[in-house]
Design a protein around this motif. Sequence first.
Motif, PDB file in Angstrom:
ATOM      1  N   LEU A 166       0.840  -1.202   0.000  1.00 12.63           N
ATOM      2  CA  LEU A 166       0.000   0.000   0.000  1.00 12.63           C
ATOM      3  C   LEU A 166       0.873   1.250   0.000  1.00 12.63           C
TER       4      LEU A 166
ATOM      5  N   ASP B 180      -7.519   1.006   8.719  1.00 14.03           N
ATOM      6  CA  ASP B 180      -7.104   0.106   7.648  1.00 14.03           C
ATOM      7  C   ASP B 180      -8.273  -0.306   6.748  1.00 14.03           C
TER       8      ASP B 180
ATOM      9  N   SER C 242     -10.317   2.213   5.100  1.00  7.60           N
ATOM     10  CA  SER C 242     -10.648   3.444   4.367  1.00  7.60           C
ATOM     11  C   SER C 242     -11.733   4.302   4.996  1.00  7.60           C
TER      12      SER C 242
ATOM     13  N   LYS D 245      -6.838   8.558   0.536  1.00  4.61           N
ATOM     14  CA  LYS D 245      -6.526   7.675   1.662  1.00  4.61           C
ATOM     15  C   LYS D 245      -5.412   6.736   1.226  1.00  4.61           C
TER      16      LYS D 245
ATOM     17  N   CYS E  81      -4.098   4.340   2.592  1.00  2.69           N
ATOM     18  CA  CYS E  81      -4.266   2.918   2.920  1.00  2.69           C
ATOM     19  C   CYS E  81      -5.128   2.236   1.881  1.00  2.69           C
ATOM     20  N   THR E  82      -5.660   3.005   0.937  1.00  2.00           N
ATOM     21  CA  THR E  82      -6.556   2.431  -0.074  1.00  2.00           C
ATOM     22  C   THR E  82      -6.040   2.756  -1.461  1.00  2.00           C
ATOM     23  N   MET E  83      -4.726   2.797  -1.557  1.00  2.00           N
ATOM     24  CA  MET E  83      -4.076   3.014  -2.837  1.00  2.00           C
ATOM     25  C   MET E  83      -2.800   2.186  -2.804  1.00  2.00           C
TER      26      MET E  83
END
Lengths: 263, 155
Positions: free
Chosen positions: B23, B42, B44, B59, B61-63
């Motif tokens: 991530l 964790d 999003s 975010k 944590c979401t890429m």
Amino acid sequence: MYSFDYQKAGSVADAAKAATGEAKLVAGGMTLIPTLKLRLAQPSKLVDLGGIRDLVGIKAEGGGVTIGAMTTHAAVAKSADVKKAIPALAVLAEGIGDPAVRNRGTIGGSVANNDPAADYPAACVALGATIVTSKRKIAADDFFKGLFETALEAGEVITAVSFPAPEKANYQKFRNPASRYALVGVFVAKTKGGVRVAVTGAGEGGVFRKKSFEAALSKSFDAGALDAVKVDAKGLNSDIHASADYRAHLIKVMAKRAVQAAR
Amino acid sequence: MPTTVSMTVNGKKVSGSVEPRTLLVQFIRETLGLTGTHVGCDTSQCGTCVVHVDGKSVKSCTMLAVQAEGSDVLTIEGLAKDGKLHPMQEAFREHHGLQCGFCTPGMVMSAVDLVKNNKNPSEHEIRDWLEGNLCRCTGYHNIVKAIAAGAKAMA
């Protein structure tokens, strides 16, 4: 996350070629990446559409708008063309997720995923949108096939969604207080061909048209026209958030609000 | 299979070896050692991991790190200039916009993006913008005050 291979597609043709077998397309990734993190999916490869410039952008055409598949929710919400042609669509986009999610999430990804509580499917169906893919054009009525299921075939890539402009339209969403997804969302559109009403968040099979509402509103486009129409709870979701009966009730409440607010 | 990813972070060109599943937030924290960007939920939702990618709040944590290849990334460490806090950071300090501080990096990064889009946000607009940033200490009141003051200071 399970491990996977990664390929950044340079063109739609590239992506279509690569998206076979256990490979999966990733657009903004706002649903797919959390799904991978929870190990709910195990694709062999992610084919990233993020580098294909042709898929980004909004065109005003024939009174309506055509939105490239990789256009973000934030861009749709801000677009002067969308606000002018279909203000309800801009408001809908502004109501998805939160600002950071809207900066990454895309219309193509949302439509392809067909989450039963997503907002865009309701707009597509109510406005009579056309889903344009690398292979063909699909009417929204034929595109959404059930929970997370669509008419897309393997190796078929959404390139754009075309929305004809309605005479007036509005979208009302009753948000789940925790997730903010639609517990029930109702999109009402008065179009040249009649009134179309699409409901998201409520149906066991995802988005659906509410034909009894359409008939009543086609006679008289007034919230009061829905008073006498009964909403059956059969086929509606029942879960910890709301019973099927509660959702049935909300469908009418949201539809009436949408009719009142339509412009 | 490991791959090399390159991007600009806080004005510096960086690169590192990552897996496709790494991530962006892991790359920032673990490879680059920039631990100001936090991981809260964790999933999003909490927004402690918000950074700017090509000028927009996301975010991290979401890429995936590989999705940020070639991008310009700004983290909380990149806001202060020459030992002087960014006006938004200063406003958070001045208005006591934090207690434990865990959500603060994400709050500040989101706030800076808000002001880029809306120079003079109303209280309602600030609260609306914070939809994706959770604070479990302060009840948001001082955060909202801090952002309003920070917006004025940034003008």
